[in-house]
Each structure stands twice: as C-alpha cells, then as structure tokens.
Scaffold this motif. Sequence first.
Motif, PDB file in Angstrom:
ATOM      1  N   TRP A  66     -70.913 -71.682 -42.455  1.00 41.10           N
ATOM      2  CA  TRP A  66     -71.294 -71.752 -41.159  1.00 41.10           C
ATOM      3  C   TRP A  66     -72.029 -70.453 -40.388  1.00 41.10           C
ATOM      4  CZ3 TRP A  66     -71.225 -75.951 -38.185  1.00 41.10           C
ATOM      5  CH2 TRP A  66     -71.117 -75.092 -36.632  1.00 41.10           C
ATOM      6  N   LEU A  67     -71.383 -69.344 -40.361  1.00 40.68           N
ATOM      7  CA  LEU A  67     -72.606 -68.208 -40.027  1.00 40.68           C
ATOM      8  C   LEU A  67     -73.750 -67.932 -40.235  1.00 40.68           C
ATOM      9  CD1 LEU A  67     -68.736 -66.175 -40.088  1.00 40.68           C
ATOM     10  CD2 LEU A  67     -69.147 -67.454 -37.648  1.00 40.68           C
ATOM     11  N   ASN A  68     -73.453 -67.863 -41.703  1.00 44.30           N
ATOM     12  CA  ASN A  68     -74.946 -68.247 -41.730  1.00 44.30           C
ATOM     13  C   ASN A  68     -76.238 -69.165 -40.786  1.00 44.30           C
ATOM     14  OD1 ASN A  68     -75.643 -65.493 -43.552  1.00 44.30           O
ATOM     15  ND2 ASN A  68     -74.905 -66.936 -45.248  1.00 44.30           N
ATOM     16  N   ALA A  69     -75.544 -70.513 -40.797  1.00 44.76           N
ATOM     17  CA  ALA A  69     -76.402 -71.514 -40.453  1.00 44.76           C
ATOM     18  C   ALA A  69     -76.397 -71.507 -39.101  1.00 44.76           C
ATOM     19  CB  ALA A  69     -75.662 -72.906 -40.141  1.00 44.76           C
ATOM     20  N   GLN A  70     -75.764 -71.032 -38.431  1.00 41.82           N
ATOM     21  CA  GLN A  70     -75.763 -70.616 -36.923  1.00 41.82           C
ATOM     22  C   GLN A  70     -76.174 -68.932 -36.440  1.00 41.82           C
ATOM     23  OE1 GLN A  70     -73.964 -72.345 -34.247  1.00 41.82           O
ATOM     24  NE2 GLN A  70     -73.723 -73.545 -36.372  1.00 41.82           N
ATOM     25  N   ILE A  71     -76.273 -68.793 -37.653  1.00 42.97           N
ATOM     26  CA  ILE A  71     -77.225 -67.179 -38.248  1.00 42.97           C
ATOM     27  C   ILE A  71     -79.150 -67.184 -38.026  1.00 42.97           C
ATOM     28  CG2 ILE A  71     -77.792 -65.658 -38.739  1.00 42.97           C
ATOM     29  CD1 ILE A  71     -75.376 -64.460 -39.419  1.00 42.97           C
ATOM     30  N   ARG A  72     -79.302 -68.682 -38.289  1.00 37.24           N
ATOM     31  CA  ARG A  72     -80.527 -69.216 -38.809  1.00 37.24           C
ATOM     32  C   ARG A  72     -80.861 -69.986 -37.467  1.00 37.24           C
ATOM     33  NH1 ARG A  72     -78.245 -70.655 -43.691  1.00 37.24           N
ATOM     34  NH2 ARG A  72     -77.791 -72.978 -43.073  1.00 37.24           N
ATOM     35  N   LEU A  73     -79.987 -70.665 -36.972  1.00 42.73           N
ATOM     36  CA  LEU A  73     -80.561 -71.278 -35.523  1.00 42.73           C
ATOM     37  C   LEU A  73     -80.642 -70.540 -33.780  1.00 42.73           C
ATOM     38  CD1 LEU A  73     -77.887 -73.761 -35.667  1.00 42.73           C
ATOM     39  CD2 LEU A  73     -80.003 -73.756 -35.977  1.00 42.73           C
ATOM     40  N   ALA A  74     -79.782 -68.997 -33.709  1.00 46.16           N
ATOM     41  CA  ALA A  74     -80.152 -67.955 -33.157  1.00 46.16           C
ATOM     42  C   ALA A  74     -81.045 -67.685 -33.467  1.00 46.16           C
ATOM     43  CB  ALA A  74     -78.929 -67.046 -33.065  1.00 46.16           C
ATOM     44  N   GLU A  75     -81.665 -67.004 -34.692  1.00 44.54           N
ATOM     45  CA  GLU A  75     -82.303 -66.165 -35.118  1.00 44.54           C
ATOM     46  C   GLU A  75     -84.213 -67.793 -34.517  1.00 44.54           C
ATOM     47  OE1 GLU A  75     -81.397 -63.521 -38.943  1.00 44.54           O
ATOM     48  OE2 GLU A  75     -82.111 -65.367 -39.227  1.00 44.54           O
ATOM     49  N   GLY A  76     -84.065 -68.230 -35.300  1.00 42.12           N
ATOM     50  CA  GLY A  76     -84.970 -69.747 -34.796  1.00 42.12           C
ATOM     51  C   GLY A  76     -84.980 -69.861 -33.478  1.00 42.12           C
ATOM     52  N   ALA A  77     -83.854 -69.839 -32.490  1.00 48.32           N
ATOM     53  CA  ALA A  77     -84.336 -69.877 -30.983  1.00 48.32           C
ATOM     54  C   ALA A  77     -84.645 -68.907 -30.485  1.00 48.32           C
ATOM     55  CB  ALA A  77     -82.525 -70.032 -29.845  1.00 48.32           C
ATOM     56  N   ILE A  78     -84.212 -67.263 -30.742  1.00 47.01           N
ATOM     57  CA  ILE A  78     -85.768 -66.339 -30.258  1.00 47.01           C
ATOM     58  C   ILE A  78     -86.553 -66.282 -31.396  1.00 47.01           C
ATOM     59  CG2 ILE A  78     -85.432 -63.293 -30.573  1.00 47.01           C
ATOM     60  CD1 ILE A  78     -82.206 -64.261 -31.373  1.00 47.01           C
ATOM     61  N   ALA A  79     -87.146 -66.599 -32.049  1.00 48.70           N
ATOM     62  CA  ALA A  79     -88.425 -66.401 -32.542  1.00 48.70           C
ATOM     63  C   ALA A  79     -88.938 -67.293 -31.702  1.00 48.70           C
ATOM     64  CB  ALA A  79     -87.963 -66.778 -34.251  1.00 48.70           C
ATOM     65  N   GLU A 115     -75.886 -61.461 -32.624  1.00 50.36           N
ATOM     66  CA  GLU A 115     -74.566 -60.069 -32.594  1.00 50.36           C
ATOM     67  C   GLU A 115     -73.096 -60.720 -33.021  1.00 50.36           C
ATOM     68  OE1 GLU A 115     -73.256 -57.170 -29.091  1.00 50.36           O
ATOM     69  OE2 GLU A 115     -74.974 -55.869 -29.951  1.00 50.36           O
ATOM     70  N   ALA A 116     -73.035 -61.233 -32.418  1.00 50.78           N
ATOM     71  CA  ALA A 116     -71.149 -61.882 -32.345  1.00 50.78           C
ATOM     72  C   ALA A 116     -71.216 -62.685 -33.951  1.00 50.78           C
ATOM     73  CB  ALA A 116     -70.784 -63.373 -31.468  1.00 50.78           C
ATOM     74  N   LEU A 117     -72.016 -63.118 -33.988  1.00 47.12           N
ATOM     75  CA  LEU A 117     -72.277 -63.780 -35.370  1.00 47.12           C
ATOM     76  C   LEU A 117     -72.159 -63.424 -36.220  1.00 47.12           C
ATOM     77  CD1 LEU A 117     -74.865 -67.194 -33.984  1.00 47.12           C
ATOM     78  CD2 LEU A 117     -72.489 -67.036 -35.098  1.00 47.12           C
ATOM     79  N   GLN A 118     -72.544 -61.737 -36.604  1.00 46.52           N
ATOM     80  CA  GLN A 118     -73.384 -61.190 -37.309  1.00 46.52           C
ATOM     81  C   GLN A 118     -71.991 -60.227 -37.776  1.00 46.52           C
ATOM     82  OE1 GLN A 118     -76.052 -60.629 -39.275  1.00 46.52           O
ATOM     83  NE2 GLN A 118     -74.155 -59.933 -41.004  1.00 46.52           N
ATOM     84  N   LEU A 119     -71.155 -59.646 -36.521  1.00 47.69           N
ATOM     85  CA  LEU A 119     -69.802 -59.266 -36.218  1.00 47.69           C
ATOM     86  C   LEU A 119     -68.754 -60.795 -37.382  1.00 47.69           C
ATOM     87  CD1 LEU A 119     -69.851 -57.464 -33.133  1.00 47.69           C
ATOM     88  CD2 LEU A 119     -69.845 -56.038 -35.530  1.00 47.69           C
ATOM     89  N   LEU A 120     -68.560 -61.959 -37.408  1.00 48.00           N
ATOM     90  CA  LEU A 120     -67.783 -62.716 -37.065  1.00 48.00           C
ATOM     91  C   LEU A 120     -68.238 -62.813 -39.077  1.00 48.00           C
ATOM     92  CD1 LEU A 120     -67.736 -65.165 -35.059  1.00 48.00           C
ATOM     93  CD2 LEU A 120     -66.116 -64.391 -35.915  1.00 48.00           C
ATOM     94  N   LEU A 121     -69.514 -62.286 -39.725  1.00 44.52           N
ATOM     95  CA  LEU A 121     -70.276 -62.741 -40.904  1.00 44.52           C
ATOM     96  C   LEU A 121     -69.071 -61.673 -41.866  1.00 44.52           C
ATOM     97  CD1 LEU A 121     -71.729 -64.486 -43.218  1.00 44.52           C
ATOM     98  CD2 LEU A 121     -73.268 -62.918 -42.299  1.00 44.52           C
ATOM     99  N   ASP A 122     -69.230 -60.656 -41.074  1.00 42.52           N
ATOM    100  CA  ASP A 122     -69.308 -59.036 -41.632  1.00 42.52           C
ATOM    101  C   ASP A 122     -68.037 -58.487 -42.122  1.00 42.52           C
ATOM    102  OD1 ASP A 122     -72.079 -57.893 -41.387  1.00 42.52           O
ATOM    103  OD2 ASP A 122     -71.351 -57.007 -39.840  1.00 42.52           O
ATOM    104  N   GLU A 123     -66.981 -59.524 -40.918  1.00 40.33           N
ATOM    105  CA  GLU A 123     -65.909 -60.052 -41.309  1.00 40.33           C
ATOM    106  C   GLU A 123     -65.179 -60.866 -42.606  1.00 40.33           C
ATOM    107  OE1 GLU A 123     -63.932 -60.744 -37.521  1.00 40.33           O
ATOM    108  OE2 GLU A 123     -63.870 -59.248 -36.440  1.00 40.33           O
ATOM    109  N   ALA A 124     -65.898 -61.541 -42.421  1.00 36.52           N
ATOM    110  CA  ALA A 124     -65.710 -62.744 -43.347  1.00 36.52           C
ATOM    111  C   ALA A 124     -66.020 -62.320 -44.864  1.00 36.52           C
ATOM    112  CB  ALA A 124     -66.542 -64.181 -43.164  1.00 36.52           C
ATOM    113  N   ILE A 125     -67.121 -62.155 -44.761  1.00 36.60           N
ATOM    114  CA  ILE A 125     -67.484 -61.521 -46.455  1.00 36.60           C
ATOM    115  C   ILE A 125     -66.525 -60.094 -46.130  1.00 36.60           C
ATOM    116  CG2 ILE A 125     -69.208 -59.595 -47.472  1.00 36.60           C
ATOM    117  CD1 ILE A 125     -71.232 -61.789 -45.321  1.00 36.60           C
ATOM    118  N   ASN A 126     -66.401 -59.677 -46.048  1.00 35.15           N
ATOM    119  CA  ASN A 126     -65.243 -58.243 -46.475  1.00 35.15           C
ATOM    120  C   ASN A 126     -64.265 -58.303 -45.494  1.00 35.15           C
ATOM    121  OD1 ASN A 126     -67.146 -55.952 -47.405  1.00 35.15           O
ATOM    122  ND2 ASN A 126     -66.931 -56.181 -44.291  1.00 35.15           N
ATOM    123  N   GLY A 127     -63.691 -59.760 -46.123  1.00 39.04           N
ATOM    124  CA  GLY A 127     -62.185 -60.619 -45.276  1.00 39.04           C
ATOM    125  C   GLY A 127     -61.705 -61.472 -47.253  1.00 39.04           C
ATOM    126  N   ILE A 128     -61.479 -62.614 -46.137  1.00 36.29           N
ATOM    127  CA  ILE A 128     -60.703 -63.305 -46.841  1.00 36.29           C
ATOM    128  C   ILE A 128     -61.727 -63.885 -47.847  1.00 36.29           C
ATOM    129  CG2 ILE A 128     -59.045 -63.915 -45.940  1.00 36.29           C
ATOM    130  CD1 ILE A 128     -59.578 -66.517 -44.986  1.00 36.29           C
TER     131      ILE A 128
END
Length: 474
Positions: free
Chosen positions: A455-468, A434-447
């Motif tokens: 980096w954020l996409n890589a960390q999201i993949r790791l979090a999703e993998g851990a859940i799966a 949830e935190a990573l997705q918020l950061l990614l949304d800010e990054a995509i809609n920001g600078i």
Amino acid sequence: MGNFIKYLIFGVIGLVVIGILTYQYSDSAKKQVQLQALDTVHDLATNRMKKQAENGSTSVAAEFINLPIEATEVADGVFRVTGIGNIYMVTTDAGNVLFDTGLVMQVPKQIAAMKEVVQDNKLSHIILSHSHADHIGGVKYWREEGVEIIAHDQFTEEQRYLKALEPYLHNRNRLLFPFMPEKPPTAEMIAYGGITPTLTVKEGDSYRLELGGKVMEIYAMAGAEGADNVVMWLPEQKVLLSGDFFGPMFPQFPNVFTMRGEKIRKPMEYIKSLNRLIELAPEVIMPGHLDPVRGEEKIVAGLTKMRDAVQYVHDETIAGMNSGKTLYQLMETISLPPELELSQAHGRVSWAVKSIWEYYATWFHFDRTTELYGVDRGDVMPDVVALAGVDALLDKARSFNKAGQPVHAMHIIEILLADPTQASDPSVNKVRLEALQLLLDEAINGIENSYEIYWLNAQIRLAEGAIAEEGEAP
C-alpha cells in the motif's frame, strides 16, 4: 504496462479463436490449443515481472510467479508441483487425487511437470482447498469426464461473491500489484469462476475417501483465507495438505480480515479449526505456497502458538471494548506478549483488533454523528483548508514528520488531498511523500507486513506521479 497485458490477452484470445475454429469438433484439441495459449501468457507475464524486479519494483507476489515450476515426490505417493500456488497429487492404484489446481496461466507447465513424475496421472477426484483464483484456476484443464470435485459447502457462495465483486476487488488488488492487467480477464479460458463441486462438506464435518488402499480425510474448517477452507489429511502418513489454511507461511499471525477486501474470517471459528488440527498432530504440512514443514513437535508448537495468539487478541479486544476504550486506543495498545510473538508479515495484530471490533460491533463506532449519514467528510475539507490556510496546514504536517509522527502528518495531508485544488500541488505531495517514506521505513524495519508495504509503495508512486505531472522532481 496495463496496455501491454491487454494487447497480450487480445492476441492470445485470437490464437484460441483460430484454434477452436480449426478443431471445432475435437474437445481435446481445443484444450490443447488453449493450453498452448496459456503457456504463452505465462512466459510473457513472467518475463515482464522479471524486468520489474531488475528495476527494483517487486513484491512477494511477483517473486512467487518467478518460482521454478518443478515436480517432486514430497511424501510416499504424494507429488508436488511448485508455482504461485502448489498443486499436489496423491497416487493410488484406483486413480489419483489432485489437491488444488494452481493459477490458470501456470496450468500448462504444471500439468507437464506432473506428467514427468506421474506418467499415469488419470484423476478420480479434485479437492479444492478454497475459492481463490491461485488454487482453482486449473480445474477446467485437469478435469475429465467422471472426475469428482470436492469442496467446502461454502465454496459456491464464496466463489459467487468474489465473482460479483470482481471489478471492485480487481481494482484494489491492481493498486497493490501493478503488474496485473487493467481489467479482470473475461475470455472463457482464463476467466475466474464457473466451478460447480459435485460433493461438498459442511463446516465442522469431514468426508472419508478410500481409494486404492489409501485413506484420505477431507475436513471442512474455516481458515485464514476464507470461510470455505478445506484441508486433506492422510492419517497413515500424518501428512496435512493445508492449502491456505495458515496463509502463505507457517506459523504466522493470520489475516483475520485482509486489507485488500473480502469477507471477514470469523476468529472463533478459526480457533476451533486450529484445535482440530492440534488434535491431529501432523508430522508434515504440505502448504498451498512455498515448502513443506516437517516435524510433529515443531508443527504442534506452531499451531498452538497461532491459536493462543488469535485467542489473546480476541479476548483483549473484547475486554477493551467492555472497559470503554475506543477502537483506535485498542489498535495502538494491544500487542502479542513475548511468548506468543509471531510473524505479522501477512496478518497484522492491529488490523485483527479492528476486524474483531467491527465484527462484533459493526460499522457504527458510536462516536461520530456524521457516520450515520451519506455526506463524506471530504465534502467539507476544502472549507477547512480555506479557513486554516494551505501553508499553515503544510507547516503542521512538516512538523509532525520532523517529530517522527508520520501518521499525524498523513491526517493533515489527507485534509489537503480532499481539496481538488490541492491534490496535485507539488508542495502538498512532497510533504505527503516524506510522510509515506517515513511510514515505509518503519514498516520495512518493523514487522514487515507485506500488505502495508504494498500500500505504501502504491501511495508513493501516486505522490511521485503527481509531482512529476507538475514538472518537478520528487
């Protein structure tokens, strides 16, 4: 995917070995077999990344490899072949000069494309803008006996350290760019490095090359991609072949220090380099990536803004250090004024602040005694988790996410992740996600900084993998 690339490389190496055994007495035949094998690697890798893009997993780097490889005359007597890295040929009656040689697996197609527009492409010189693999990969295939190789006098050292740290840097890059092979290629035909320039130019100096009635000036000037950057200036046409002096786009805020790792790019040296280019007042920039930039007024304005922006961030960082502000206060508060706004898609102001701070003050921030010793804070985090309680920490992290403070939430999550018993916990990773997705949304809609997004996409993949792995849907 890593196994796919590994098996692919093993297959190609097999083809090369067969070819070398078959043509063991013919250097030209060996080279042709290697080029054919490289062409196969390129086609398979490109198709692989196209499939990734279709599945929504893509990046700027993946988009670059799918750019068409085409040859065009971009200025009188200057021919460009596109690719991940552009290559340029300046033609003369006394031989041709090649500026950069592209990524190794694209060499066969780039050579073929250049031959379509320059039938007599015999070289006298190869100029290397800097030591990155997407600019020097084709040297061994372009070079013939007697061809001079010109580079910055720091080229050999930069190539040495990149080779020495190749496994370490490869692992970092592969996290950001998951389409890369599991290990750095070691087969001679595709391995990085091994280039020895025949002539080098010292930082701040230039080398004048007169060939077939044409004048080419090679300037050694530290740039946005390293200390060994050179550019080539065609004074009669006011054309600048810039390599990665600016980074992948112009104008932009430069990577004073790249997040993926590598030596720092000295800010004041870069400002001096920009001043030299402003004095030249180019009418055309031929960059190492993407398309030419045309128009003297536009180019000089862009160069001036880049110089002033780097100078501003540098000076504000120094002033903040002298006033007693902490590094993190400066990272949060220093921003470009409206008149100096530049794209931060590649370099980022807050990261430049941190780089400049540490460039001058080094690694010890004078605020935490533990920085002096080899005990990581992660060693005590399981005790912190035990004392505070997992549920209490997760509740706090959730409240930070809800309040729109995902960085605060990540601080809590990283405390939990340091505890091996919690690192794979689905509850922890869901809050992390949830935190990573918020950061990614800010990054995509920001600078829209590309490295932050990677980096954020890589960390999201790791979090999703851990859940799966625990059998729960993200």
